[in-house]
Design an enzyme around this catalytic site. Structure first.
Site, PDB file in Angstrom:
ATOM      1  N   GLY A  13       0.838  -1.208   0.000  1.00 32.37           N
ATOM      2  CA  GLY A  13       0.000   0.000   0.000  1.00 32.37           C
ATOM      3  C   GLY A  13       0.867   1.251   0.000  1.00 32.37           C
ATOM      4  NE  ARG A  74      -2.174  -4.421  -1.135  1.00 32.80           N
ATOM      5  CZ  ARG A  74      -1.792  -3.767  -0.042  1.00 32.80           C
ATOM      6  NH1 ARG A  74      -0.779  -4.200   0.655  1.00 32.80           N
ATOM      7  NH2 ARG A  74      -2.428  -2.680   0.356  1.00 32.80           N
ATOM      8  CG  ASP A 105       4.557  -7.875   7.924  1.00 26.63           C
ATOM      9  OD1 ASP A 105       5.576  -7.955   8.618  1.00 26.63           O
ATOM     10  OD2 ASP A 105       3.748  -8.824   7.745  1.00 26.63           O
ATOM     11  CB  THR A 127       2.607   0.699   6.172  1.00 28.65           C
ATOM     12  OG1 THR A 127       1.243   0.493   6.562  1.00 28.65           O
ATOM     13  CG2 THR A 127       3.484   0.284   7.344  1.00 28.65           C
ATOM     14  CG  ASP A 129      -2.070  -0.305   8.158  1.00 27.81           C
ATOM     15  OD1 ASP A 129      -2.924   0.588   8.015  1.00 27.81           O
ATOM     16  OD2 ASP A 129      -2.104  -1.393   7.552  1.00 27.81           O
ATOM     17  CG  ASP A 131       1.167  -2.734  10.482  1.00 31.36           C
ATOM     18  OD1 ASP A 131       2.050  -2.140   9.830  1.00 31.36           O
ATOM     19  OD2 ASP A 131       0.418  -3.583   9.974  1.00 31.36           O
ATOM     20  NE  ARG A 173      -6.245  -6.148   4.761  1.00 33.48           N
ATOM     21  CZ  ARG A 173      -6.157  -5.783   3.486  1.00 33.48           C
ATOM     22  NH1 ARG A 173      -7.238  -5.648   2.762  1.00 33.48           N
ATOM     23  NH2 ARG A 173      -4.985  -5.577   2.933  1.00 33.48           N
TER      24      ARG A 173
HETATM   25  O1  F6P Z   1      -1.532   0.215   3.434  1.00 31.09           O
HETATM   26  C1  F6P Z   1      -2.158  -0.459   4.459  1.00 31.09           C
HETATM   27  C2  F6P Z   1      -3.608  -0.518   4.173  1.00 31.09           C
HETATM   28  O2  F6P Z   1      -4.018   0.784   3.930  1.00 31.09           O
HETATM   29  C3  F6P Z   1      -4.480  -1.142   5.228  1.00 31.09           C
HETATM   30  O3  F6P Z   1      -4.799  -0.301   6.295  1.00 31.09           O
HETATM   31  C4  F6P Z   1      -5.673  -1.527   4.420  1.00 31.09           C
HETATM   32  O4  F6P Z   1      -6.398  -2.542   5.031  1.00 31.09           O
HETATM   33  C5  F6P Z   1      -5.066  -1.957   3.133  1.00 31.09           C
HETATM   34  O5  F6P Z   1      -3.863  -1.257   3.008  1.00 31.09           O
HETATM   35  C6  F6P Z   1      -5.921  -1.731   1.914  1.00 31.09           C
HETATM   36  O6  F6P Z   1      -5.253  -2.207   0.805  1.00 31.09           O
HETATM   37  P1  F6P Z   1      -5.710  -2.041  -0.695  1.00 31.09           P
HETATM   38  O7  F6P Z   1      -5.157  -0.760  -1.184  1.00 31.09           O
HETATM   39  O8  F6P Z   1      -5.117  -3.197  -1.391  1.00 31.09           O
HETATM   40  O9  F6P Z   1      -7.202  -2.011  -0.703  1.00 31.09           O
END
Ligand code: F6P
Length: 329
Positions: A13, A74, A105, A127, A129, A131, A173
């Site tokens: 992300g 990803r 991660d 990120t 997050d 995290d 998430r």
């Molecule tokens: O980058 C982390 C994050 O924003 C999470 O908080 C979230 O659940 C996820 O990415 C969403 O990912 P995507 O962009 O693939 O929907």
């Protein structure tokens, strides 16, 4: 290790400040006499040999830009042995002596796999997050918090005018850092995070009721996406106490926008130290922060480190509600 050329990529992300980190990697590399190749679309780009040569000018004017000029993805292919072998072939074909991987991660798990195949990698945590156990802070978190706060402040104006309840879903998430920090900063009535098994009655309904008893006529519930759907929580509130909340899912807006001062500064420092690790003959590490200082941790060790949501902050958030009740009574 004599480093002549490195690759840089962003993966997973996106986060505000990724561009600042890319810029810092390129400019630091050039200052050390190291060439820099941008790998586009993360690990998938390494598999597909999707690259761009980066010079000082090509990273001009990106410090203040959100997103990532290198694109991100990803990659499922990179999770396969075949995909990783192709990535190694790209590194050899481009003459890359190392890779700087900017992400979270999943990015670092990819970095570990690649390092096991003999390609040195240095990771930079980015990120929204926040995290990652290996770093107190991850690039993008502060900017994302501020974006969410700005939106929720606006919501509060209309919630206050109409004397309504608002349920706002923020990203996260698996982690509630964003929800909790934002909840504290907007004075939320309640915050729901994925790290805790929530007692809906105690954590939401009783808090709304206590707030109402204290004289409040509007309520702000902040929920991390991993703690449940805001729409469902809104329905439950209506069924339990008859208040009909308005639901807002902030979504990907939180990942965009210009990085703030903290993210630009930390991204620049992390980018610098990532290249210095290579220049000084190290590799296979993550550049993190500990109490504001830069630390460098072996990837495997970094991936094993856990970060826990600070319960103290949760208590502080709750105390703000009780303090309010006491003042009013
Ligand atoms: O980058 C982390 C994050 O924003 C999470 O908080 C979230 O659940 C996820 O990415 C969403 O990912 P995507 O962009 O693939 O929907």
């Amino acid at each position: 290790m004599n480093i002549k050329r490195i690759g840089v990529l962003t993966s997973g992300g996106d986060a505000p400040g990724m561009n600042a980190a890319v810029r810092a990697v390129v400019r630091t590399a050039l200052s050390c006499g190291i060439e820099c190749i941008g790998i586009r679309r993360g690990w998938q780009g390494l598999i597909n040999a999707d690259f761009v040569r980066l010079d000082s000018a090509s990273v001009g004017h990106i410090l203040s830009r959100g997103g990532t000029i290198l694109f991100t993805a990803r990659s499922e292919d990179f999770m396969t042995e075949k995909g990783r072998e192709r990535a190694v072939m790209t590194c050899k074909m481009l003459g890359l002596d190392g890779i700087v991987a900017i992400g979270g991660d999943g990015t670092f798990r990819g970095a570990l796999e690649l390092s096991r195949l003999g390609i040195p990698v240095v990771g930079i945590p980015a990120t929204i997050d926040n995290d990652l156990g290996c770093s107190n802070y991850t690039i993008g978190f502060d900017s994302a918090c501020n974006t969410a706060i700005e939106c929720i402040d606006k919501l509060r104006d209309t919630m206050q005018s109409h004397e309504r309840c608002s349920v706002v879903e923020v990203m996260g998430r698996n982690a509630g850092f964003l929800a909790l920090y934002v909840g504290i900063a907007v004075g939320a009535t309640a915050v729901l995070v994925p790290e805790h098994e929530e007692d809906f009655q105690k954590n939401v309904i009783e808090k709304i009721q206590a707030s109402r008893l204290a004289g409040n006529t509007h309520f702000m519930i902040v929920v991390a996406e991993g703690a449940g759907s805001a729409v469902e929580i809104g329905k439950q509130i209506k069924e339990t106490i008859g208040i009909e909340p308005r639901v807002t899912v902030l979504g990907h807006i939180q990942r965009g926008g210009s990085p703030n001062a903290r993210d630009r500064e930390i991204a620049t420092r992390m980018g610098y130290y990532a290249v210095m690790a290579f220049a000084e003959g190290r590799g296979n590490t993550i550049i993190g922060t500990k109490e504001g200082d830069i630390v460098e941790i072996p990837i495997e060790e970094a991936l094993a480190m856990k970060k826990h949501l600070q319960m103290e902050r949760y208590k502080i958030m709750e105390a703000m509600q009780f303090g309010h009740t006491a003042n009013r009574s």
